[in-house]
Write a protein that holds these residues in place. Sequence first.
Motif: not given
Length: 129
Positions: A105-125
Amino acid sequence: QLQLVESGGGLVQPGGSLRLSCAASGFTLDYYAIGWFRQVPGKEREGGSCISSSGGSTKYADSVKGRFTISKDNAKNMVYLQMNSLKPEDTAVYYCAADPPSPKQVAAGSLRPYDYTYWGQGTQVTVSS
């Protein structure tokens, strides 16, 4: 079943505001780092903001810094993205993502998509006059 569901997207005029929500179910957000990403057709998914697992620190891409604010409410199991001074170039599908507690885990948070495991379906803006 672990799930993330985004909501709050829509059509807004330039200069306007929107607040996106990300509801987590099947797990608690307490120890998860969370990121908000966006993607337009034909382009790579872009990291916009993230919040640490503790909720104590945040990071922002230069493109949204000073306009977007990410927050996390562990009691409600929700993450929010307040977007102000919206521009047409902010038009995209917005996704929230969770980085689970683990040795990787990147506990401090990351802006890199590949650091994340779970994703939502998205919402259009869509930002347009």
